[in-house]
Write a protein that holds these residues in place. Sequence first.
Motif, PDB file in Angstrom:
ATOM      1  N   LYS A  35      34.215 -14.783 -61.484  1.00  0.00           N
ATOM      2  CA  LYS A  35      35.072 -14.936 -62.660  1.00  0.00           C
ATOM      3  C   LYS A  35      36.491 -15.359 -62.240  1.00  0.00           C
ATOM      4  O   LYS A  35      37.108 -16.227 -62.854  1.00  0.00           O
ATOM      5  CB  LYS A  35      35.085 -13.603 -63.423  1.00  0.00           C
ATOM      6  CG  LYS A  35      36.053 -13.487 -64.560  1.00  0.00           C
ATOM      7  CD  LYS A  35      35.534 -14.251 -65.771  1.00  0.00           C
ATOM      8  CE  LYS A  35      36.540 -14.407 -66.899  1.00  0.00           C
ATOM      9  NZ  LYS A  35      37.889 -14.760 -66.530  1.00  0.00           N
ATOM     10  N   MET A  36      36.971 -14.747 -61.158  1.00  0.00           N
ATOM     11  CA  MET A  36      38.291 -15.141 -60.643  1.00  0.00           C
ATOM     12  C   MET A  36      38.256 -16.575 -60.131  1.00  0.00           C
ATOM     13  O   MET A  36      39.199 -17.347 -60.323  1.00  0.00           O
ATOM     14  CB  MET A  36      38.736 -14.202 -59.526  1.00  0.00           C
ATOM     15  CG  MET A  36      39.242 -12.860 -60.025  1.00  0.00           C
ATOM     16  SD  MET A  36      39.261 -11.702 -58.657  1.00  0.00           S
ATOM     17  CE  MET A  36      40.957 -11.429 -58.440  1.00  0.00           C
TER      18      MET A  36
ATOM     19  N   GLN B 262      36.423 -18.921 -61.232  1.00  0.00           N
ATOM     20  CA  GLN B 262      36.437 -19.811 -62.402  1.00  0.00           C
ATOM     21  C   GLN B 262      37.863 -19.999 -62.936  1.00  0.00           C
ATOM     22  O   GLN B 262      38.268 -21.114 -63.272  1.00  0.00           O
ATOM     23  CB  GLN B 262      35.523 -19.242 -63.498  1.00  0.00           C
ATOM     24  CG  GLN B 262      35.545 -20.078 -64.751  1.00  0.00           C
ATOM     25  CD  GLN B 262      34.465 -19.672 -65.736  1.00  0.00           C
ATOM     26  OE1 GLN B 262      33.336 -19.351 -65.356  1.00  0.00           O
ATOM     27  NE2 GLN B 262      34.799 -19.672 -67.006  1.00  0.00           N
ATOM     28  N   ASP B 263      38.614 -18.914 -62.987  1.00  0.00           N
ATOM     29  CA  ASP B 263      40.027 -19.018 -63.404  1.00  0.00           C
ATOM     30  C   ASP B 263      40.802 -19.958 -62.488  1.00  0.00           C
ATOM     31  O   ASP B 263      41.583 -20.788 -62.940  1.00  0.00           O
ATOM     32  CB  ASP B 263      40.734 -17.657 -63.313  1.00  0.00           C
ATOM     33  CG  ASP B 263      40.365 -16.728 -64.459  1.00  0.00           C
ATOM     34  OD1 ASP B 263      39.781 -17.209 -65.443  1.00  0.00           O
ATOM     35  OD2 ASP B 263      40.669 -15.526 -64.351  1.00  0.00           O
TER      36      ASP B 263
ATOM     37  N   LYS C 286      42.363 -23.004 -64.201  1.00  0.00           N
ATOM     38  CA  LYS C 286      43.790 -22.807 -64.501  1.00  0.00           C
ATOM     39  C   LYS C 286      44.686 -22.806 -63.272  1.00  0.00           C
ATOM     40  O   LYS C 286      45.905 -22.761 -63.384  1.00  0.00           O
ATOM     41  CB  LYS C 286      43.970 -21.467 -65.237  1.00  0.00           C
ATOM     42  CG  LYS C 286      43.294 -21.446 -66.612  1.00  0.00           C
ATOM     43  CD  LYS C 286      43.539 -20.143 -67.342  1.00  0.00           C
ATOM     44  CE  LYS C 286      42.340 -19.237 -67.188  1.00  0.00           C
ATOM     45  NZ  LYS C 286      42.454 -17.917 -67.746  1.00  0.00           N
TER      46      LYS C 286
ATOM     47  N   ARG D  76      45.129 -20.441 -61.316  1.00  0.00           N
ATOM     48  CA  ARG D  76      45.565 -19.079 -60.980  1.00  0.00           C
ATOM     49  C   ARG D  76      44.691 -18.068 -61.705  1.00  0.00           C
ATOM     50  O   ARG D  76      43.926 -18.423 -62.589  1.00  0.00           O
ATOM     51  CB  ARG D  76      47.034 -18.879 -61.371  1.00  0.00           C
ATOM     52  CG  ARG D  76      47.320 -19.082 -62.840  1.00  0.00           C
ATOM     53  CD  ARG D  76      48.622 -18.447 -63.345  1.00  0.00           C
ATOM     54  NE  ARG D  76      49.716 -18.523 -62.440  1.00  0.00           N
ATOM     55  CZ  ARG D  76      50.941 -18.943 -62.751  1.00  0.00           C
ATOM     56  NH1 ARG D  76      51.196 -19.361 -63.991  1.00  0.00           N
ATOM     57  NH2 ARG D  76      51.902 -18.936 -61.863  1.00  0.00           N
ATOM     58  N   THR D  77      44.821 -16.785 -61.308  1.00  0.00           N
ATOM     59  CA  THR D  77      44.046 -15.744 -61.972  1.00  0.00           C
ATOM     60  C   THR D  77      44.884 -14.469 -61.990  1.00  0.00           C
ATOM     61  O   THR D  77      46.047 -14.481 -61.574  1.00  0.00           O
ATOM     62  CB  THR D  77      42.689 -15.532 -61.258  1.00  0.00           C
ATOM     63  OG1 THR D  77      41.914 -14.580 -61.981  1.00  0.00           O
ATOM     64  CG2 THR D  77      42.867 -15.038 -59.823  1.00  0.00           C
TER      65      THR D  77
ATOM     66  N   LYS E 260      49.693 -11.834 -62.063  1.00  0.00           N
ATOM     67  CA  LYS E 260      49.336 -13.253 -62.039  1.00  0.00           C
ATOM     68  C   LYS E 260      49.442 -13.783 -60.623  1.00  0.00           C
ATOM     69  O   LYS E 260      50.452 -13.570 -59.954  1.00  0.00           O
ATOM     70  CB  LYS E 260      50.354 -14.029 -62.883  1.00  0.00           C
ATOM     71  CG  LYS E 260      49.851 -14.428 -64.252  1.00  0.00           C
ATOM     72  CD  LYS E 260      50.789 -15.463 -64.843  1.00  0.00           C
ATOM     73  CE  LYS E 260      50.559 -15.617 -66.327  1.00  0.00           C
ATOM     74  NZ  LYS E 260      51.586 -16.453 -66.956  1.00  0.00           N
TER      75      LYS E 260
ATOM     76  N   TYR F 296      32.040 -18.383 -57.323  1.00  0.00           N
ATOM     77  CA  TYR F 296      31.842 -19.206 -58.515  1.00  0.00           C
ATOM     78  C   TYR F 296      30.767 -20.272 -58.224  1.00  0.00           C
ATOM     79  O   TYR F 296      29.875 -20.513 -59.031  1.00  0.00           O
ATOM     80  CB  TYR F 296      33.159 -19.876 -58.946  1.00  0.00           C
ATOM     81  CG  TYR F 296      32.921 -20.896 -60.037  1.00  0.00           C
ATOM     82  CD1 TYR F 296      32.830 -20.500 -61.370  1.00  0.00           C
ATOM     83  CD2 TYR F 296      32.711 -22.239 -59.727  1.00  0.00           C
ATOM     84  CE1 TYR F 296      32.547 -21.426 -62.370  1.00  0.00           C
ATOM     85  CE2 TYR F 296      32.424 -23.166 -60.714  1.00  0.00           C
ATOM     86  CZ  TYR F 296      32.347 -22.755 -62.027  1.00  0.00           C
ATOM     87  OH  TYR F 296      32.048 -23.668 -63.015  1.00  0.00           O
TER      88      TYR F 296
END
Length: 338
Positions: free
Chosen positions: A57-58, A60-61, A65, A67-68, A74, A179
């Motif tokens: 999940k991290m 994927q962030d 994006k 960052r996570t 952040k 991921y």
Amino acid sequence: MSGLVTGLLFISSRNSMEIRKIDPNVVSELSLESVLSELNVTPYNHSLNSFDEEKAKMGQDLILKGRTIRNGKKSKLISSFFVCTDCHNLGREFDNLSSQKASERLEFSKNNYIPFLPGSTFYGIYNRTSFYNDDYIKKYGDLVTNARDTLENSVQLCAKYCSSGRYLADWELEAIMHYYKKNELKIKDLNLDEQTLESIVNLKRINDDEKTDLLAILNRSHVNGYNAKFLSTMDVNKRKYGKGGNVENGKLIYNKSCLHCHANKRVTYLNLGNDKLSGKMFVKNLEGYRDKSLYQIIRYGTYAKFGRKQYMPMYTEQKMSDDQLNDLVAYIKQLAEK
Ligand code: HEC
Ligand code: HEC
């Protein structure tokens, strides 16, 4: 379809007395990696022994994006200019996973409403064994030597150089690898025929010849490494300047590829659209070997400079064919005359 796929009874080819009930879901949900491992294939360099959903999940962030959130805080951006999905799709890009044809890739992108980008998709990347292949050595030199056979090093190369960013911390790299593992290929993704699926069901019973055949089929069922051929600016006498080009395809390429970045002020100052002005800008620059000529920019992209780190990636022949380039020219000419 019968037998395995519909979950009916069938008779094992090894022992006709043995009647087994097959749950089609069990086989189709198997990971390609687990089947290869049963076949005693050397594990991937990047093989993960365990999988962690939180890390995935991290990852994927980080990919979407840059960052996570970690330990309630952040994390630091990977790049202030790009996120991975500016250049890479996350999902499937071909109906036939062993294809690398630019025309089939565009067709799939049209039917599935996805972008058409200069980088290869992350879908199935866990199951690849070579990266930055062929001509990429010309662009990145020695950096590629360590990345060719190592997924982690390829991620690092791209995070720092392709993204104009930085090397990842260990935990970030690990998160991205989880991921990738999450989005690895499963047997159901490979469009295998009934007989092959049966061999997988009977994996523990088939003989060595059958195993060799199965392995060959599995290896052919998907791309193990994307080819990359660099083309140079097309010679002026070879250019068709849009003649005979497919305007519809050209429009798709423009919208799904160029505007993916150029309609997005985050990525570049050069804002383009489906308007006459954009069309005229391209037509004006088309001839010769100018920087803004489509024939030039598509094959070379631009380079990151000091103080201006945003750059445009080049398109290899696999990511945009010369025919597609001609289609794009046909479209921008039409746009200019709107
Ligand atoms: C500005 C464009 C761009 C950005 C941003 C970018 N990449 Fe790439 N990446 C490329 C290109 C172009 C290639 C080489 C062609 C290819 O993918 O086959 C590549 C290749 C790769 C490869 C090797 C793929 C292969 O099969 O050979 C990996 C892994 C990768 N990138 C990971 C990442 C990650 C992770 C990020 C985000 C942190 C990222 N990239 C951001 C353009 C980009
Ligand atoms: C991954 C993002 C991305 C994609 C996809 C992309 N570009 Fe670019 N492009 C850029 C960036 C970044 C620049 C550099 C301009 C800047 O500094 O902002 C650029 C620059 C350009 C320039 C200006 C070159 C110059 O010398 O001034 C042209 C023309 C251009 N792109 C056309 C295209 C066309 C045509 C396509 C589609 C085939 C395309 N771009 C796809 C990101 C992209």
